[in-house]
Design a protein around this motif. Sequence first.
Motif, PDB file in Angstrom:
ATOM      1  N   ALA A 116       1.842 -38.456  32.419  1.00 24.52           N
ATOM      2  CA  ALA A 116       1.233 -38.959  33.654  1.00 24.52           C
ATOM      3  C   ALA A 116      -0.098 -39.653  33.367  1.00 24.52           C
ATOM      4  CB  ALA A 116       1.023 -37.813  34.638  1.00 24.52           C
ATOM      5  N   ALA A 117      -0.876 -39.093  32.453  1.00 21.98           N
ATOM      6  CA  ALA A 117      -2.180 -39.686  32.128  1.00 21.98           C
ATOM      7  C   ALA A 117      -2.058 -40.778  31.074  1.00 21.98           C
ATOM      8  CB  ALA A 117      -3.149 -38.610  31.649  1.00 21.98           C
ATOM      9  N   GLY A 118      -0.952 -40.827  30.369  1.00 14.51           N
ATOM     10  CA  GLY A 118      -0.761 -41.849  29.331  1.00 14.51           C
ATOM     11  C   GLY A 118      -1.550 -41.576  28.071  1.00 14.51           C
ATOM     12  N   GLU A 119      -1.942 -40.332  27.866  1.00 14.95           N
ATOM     13  CA  GLU A 119      -2.732 -39.976  26.685  1.00 14.95           C
ATOM     14  C   GLU A 119      -1.900 -39.152  25.700  1.00 14.95           C
ATOM     15  OE1 GLU A 119      -6.228 -38.002  27.981  1.00 14.95           O
ATOM     16  OE2 GLU A 119      -6.884 -39.666  29.215  1.00 14.95           O
ATOM     17  N   THR A 120      -0.691 -39.591  25.456  1.00 12.54           N
ATOM     18  CA  THR A 120       0.199 -38.891  24.549  1.00 12.54           C
ATOM     19  C   THR A 120      -0.063 -39.365  23.122  1.00 12.54           C
ATOM     20  OG1 THR A 120       1.848 -38.771  26.292  1.00 12.54           O
ATOM     21  CG2 THR A 120       2.608 -38.418  24.042  1.00 12.54           C
ATOM     22  N   PRO A 121      -0.190 -38.426  22.166  1.00 13.00           N
ATOM     23  CA  PRO A 121      -0.390 -38.836  20.773  1.00 13.00           C
ATOM     24  C   PRO A 121       0.836 -39.567  20.226  1.00 13.00           C
ATOM     25  CG  PRO A 121      -0.778 -36.472  21.041  1.00 13.00           C
ATOM     26  CD  PRO A 121      -0.240 -36.996  22.327  1.00 13.00           C
ATOM     27  N   ASP A 122       0.630 -40.307  19.156  1.00 10.54           N
ATOM     28  CA  ASP A 122       1.736 -41.012  18.500  1.00 10.54           C
ATOM     29  C   ASP A 122       2.744 -40.006  17.949  1.00 10.54           C
ATOM     30  OD1 ASP A 122       0.484 -43.412  18.973  1.00 10.54           O
ATOM     31  OD2 ASP A 122      -0.496 -43.456  16.994  1.00 10.54           O
ATOM     32  N   ALA A 123       3.976 -40.474  17.780  1.00  8.71           N
ATOM     33  CA  ALA A 123       5.031 -39.609  17.246  1.00  8.71           C
ATOM     34  C   ALA A 123       4.715 -39.178  15.815  1.00  8.71           C
ATOM     35  CB  ALA A 123       6.369 -40.325  17.303  1.00  8.71           C
ATOM     36  N   SER A 124       4.111 -40.057  15.031  1.00  6.87           N
ATOM     37  CA  SER A 124       3.779 -39.686  13.652  1.00  6.87           C
ATOM     38  C   SER A 124       2.710 -38.593  13.623  1.00  6.87           C
ATOM     39  CB  SER A 124       3.309 -40.907  12.872  1.00  6.87           C
ATOM     40  OG  SER A 124       2.112 -41.424  13.423  1.00  6.87           O
ATOM     41  N   THR A 125       1.760 -38.651  14.539  1.00  4.34           N
ATOM     42  CA  THR A 125       0.722 -37.620  14.603  1.00  4.34           C
ATOM     43  C   THR A 125       1.330 -36.276  14.990  1.00  4.34           C
ATOM     44  OG1 THR A 125      -0.866 -39.287  15.313  1.00  4.34           O
ATOM     45  CG2 THR A 125      -1.475 -36.998  15.664  1.00  4.34           C
ATOM     46  N   ILE A 126       2.207 -36.282  15.957  1.00  2.00           N
ATOM     47  CA  ILE A 126       2.862 -35.038  16.366  1.00  2.00           C
ATOM     48  C   ILE A 126       3.742 -34.510  15.234  1.00  2.00           C
ATOM     49  CG2 ILE A 126       4.584 -34.061  17.938  1.00  2.00           C
ATOM     50  CD1 ILE A 126       3.437 -35.826  20.123  1.00  2.00           C
ATOM     51  N   GLY A 127       4.449 -35.403  14.539  1.00  3.06           N
ATOM     52  CA  GLY A 127       5.302 -34.986  13.428  1.00  3.06           C
ATOM     53  C   GLY A 127       4.518 -34.375  12.285  1.00  3.06           C
ATOM     54  N   ILE A 128       3.396 -34.993  11.936  1.00  6.43           N
ATOM     55  CA  ILE A 128       2.564 -34.456  10.854  1.00  6.43           C
ATOM     56  C   ILE A 128       1.987 -33.105  11.263  1.00  6.43           C
ATOM     57  CG2 ILE A 128       0.411 -34.803   9.576  1.00  6.43           C
ATOM     58  CD1 ILE A 128       1.077 -37.825   9.602  1.00  6.43           C
ATOM     59  N   GLY A 129       1.508 -33.013  12.491  1.00  5.53           N
ATOM     60  CA  GLY A 129       0.972 -31.743  12.976  1.00  5.53           C
ATOM     61  C   GLY A 129       2.021 -30.653  12.987  1.00  5.53           C
ATOM     62  N   ALA A 130       3.239 -30.990  13.404  1.00  7.44           N
ATOM     63  CA  ALA A 130       4.327 -30.005  13.431  1.00  7.44           C
ATOM     64  C   ALA A 130       4.691 -29.555  12.024  1.00  7.44           C
ATOM     65  CB  ALA A 130       5.541 -30.600  14.130  1.00  7.44           C
ATOM     66  N   ALA A 131       4.717 -30.491  11.082  1.00  8.71           N
ATOM     67  CA  ALA A 131       5.054 -30.132   9.699  1.00  8.71           C
ATOM     68  C   ALA A 131       3.990 -29.220   9.091  1.00  8.71           C
ATOM     69  CB  ALA A 131       5.218 -31.396   8.857  1.00  8.71           C
ATOM     70  N   VAL A 132       2.727 -29.548   9.306  1.00 12.03           N
ATOM     71  CA  VAL A 132       1.642 -28.712   8.778  1.00 12.03           C
ATOM     72  C   VAL A 132       1.696 -27.326   9.424  1.00 12.03           C
ATOM     73  CG1 VAL A 132      -0.875 -28.439   8.734  1.00 12.03           C
ATOM     74  CG2 VAL A 132       0.144 -30.631   8.138  1.00 12.03           C
ATOM     75  N   TRP A 133       1.898 -27.282  10.737  1.00 13.73           N
ATOM     76  CA  TRP A 133       1.993 -25.996  11.446  1.00 13.73           C
ATOM     77  C   TRP A 133       3.165 -25.178  10.917  1.00 13.73           C
ATOM     78  CZ3 TRP A 133      -1.070 -23.240  14.488  1.00 13.73           C
ATOM     79  CH2 TRP A 133      -0.528 -22.171  15.178  1.00 13.73           C
ATOM     80  N   TRP A 134       4.316 -25.824  10.682  1.00 14.58           N
ATOM     81  CA  TRP A 134       5.492 -25.116  10.197  1.00 14.58           C
ATOM     82  C   TRP A 134       5.249 -24.522   8.813  1.00 14.58           C
ATOM     83  CZ3 TRP A 134       9.152 -26.006   6.245  1.00 14.58           C
ATOM     84  CH2 TRP A 134      10.280 -25.177   6.314  1.00 14.58           C
ATOM     85  N   VAL A 135       4.631 -25.291   7.924  1.00 12.25           N
ATOM     86  CA  VAL A 135       4.362 -24.795   6.568  1.00 12.25           C
ATOM     87  C   VAL A 135       3.394 -23.614   6.624  1.00 12.25           C
ATOM     88  CG1 VAL A 135       3.255 -25.383   4.374  1.00 12.25           C
ATOM     89  CG2 VAL A 135       4.912 -26.946   5.378  1.00 12.25           C
ATOM     90  N   LEU A 136       2.315 -23.749   7.396  1.00 11.68           N
ATOM     91  CA  LEU A 136       1.330 -22.670   7.476  1.00 11.68           C
ATOM     92  C   LEU A 136       1.926 -21.411   8.098  1.00 11.68           C
ATOM     93  CD1 LEU A 136      -1.922 -24.556   8.535  1.00 11.68           C
ATOM     94  CD2 LEU A 136      -1.385 -23.551   6.321  1.00 11.68           C
ATOM     95  N   THR A 137       2.682 -21.561   9.179  1.00 12.13           N
ATOM     96  CA  THR A 137       3.252 -20.377   9.812  1.00 12.13           C
ATOM     97  C   THR A 137       4.310 -19.728   8.931  1.00 12.13           C
ATOM     98  OG1 THR A 137       4.847 -21.712  11.057  1.00 12.13           O
ATOM     99  CG2 THR A 137       2.780 -21.150  12.157  1.00 12.13           C
ATOM    100  N   THR A 138       5.044 -20.520   8.170  1.00 15.05           N
ATOM    101  CA  THR A 138       6.028 -19.947   7.248  1.00 15.05           C
ATOM    102  C   THR A 138       5.334 -19.131   6.168  1.00 15.05           C
ATOM    103  OG1 THR A 138       7.571 -21.753   7.654  1.00 15.05           O
ATOM    104  CG2 THR A 138       7.889 -20.500   5.635  1.00 15.05           C
TER     105      THR A 138
END
Length: 163
Positions: A62-84
């Motif tokens: 709604a606000a149009g302030e969504t991060p790029d897909a690459s930023t979300i993907g990198i963040g998800a990958a880093v989060w997954w590695v750390l949580t694992t």
Amino acid sequence: MAISTYDRDPLDPTIVRAAALAGGFRRISWGAIIAGVILALVTQLVLGMLGLGIGMSTVDPAAGETPDASTIGIGAAVWWVLTTLIALFIGGWVAGRLAGIPRRLDGVLHGLVTFGATTLIMAWLLTTTVGAMIGGTMSVLGNILSGAGQVVAAAAPRVAGAV
């Protein structure tokens, strides 16, 4: 008067060796390993859900302030590695502590077996999930192409008659 084994230090190497030779100590505690695997999987699941919640809160169409897909993907990958790594550490630590064996090396080996078993289970879960997703996608594409082929087959006589 003889000194009973209750008056001695339970970590005394002579007591540990004698108990091991007499069959008093199990070399592996499968209960501790299973508990460590379960705790590691649950920790991974809870931290993964937390990461999903954090990631979804960054998306605001709604606000149009969504991060790029690459930023979300990198963040998800880093989060997954750390949580694992955190989940595997917790599961291995719990298995080592629950083993109930006074030798430190045996506790470490229990942690390593838990680490390996949890890694194999997570790899199996990931591959079956990815395989199901790919199979579902191919099924949808096959249905679309089949429908398109039926439309072309139905239209072909009309086009041939017009030519």
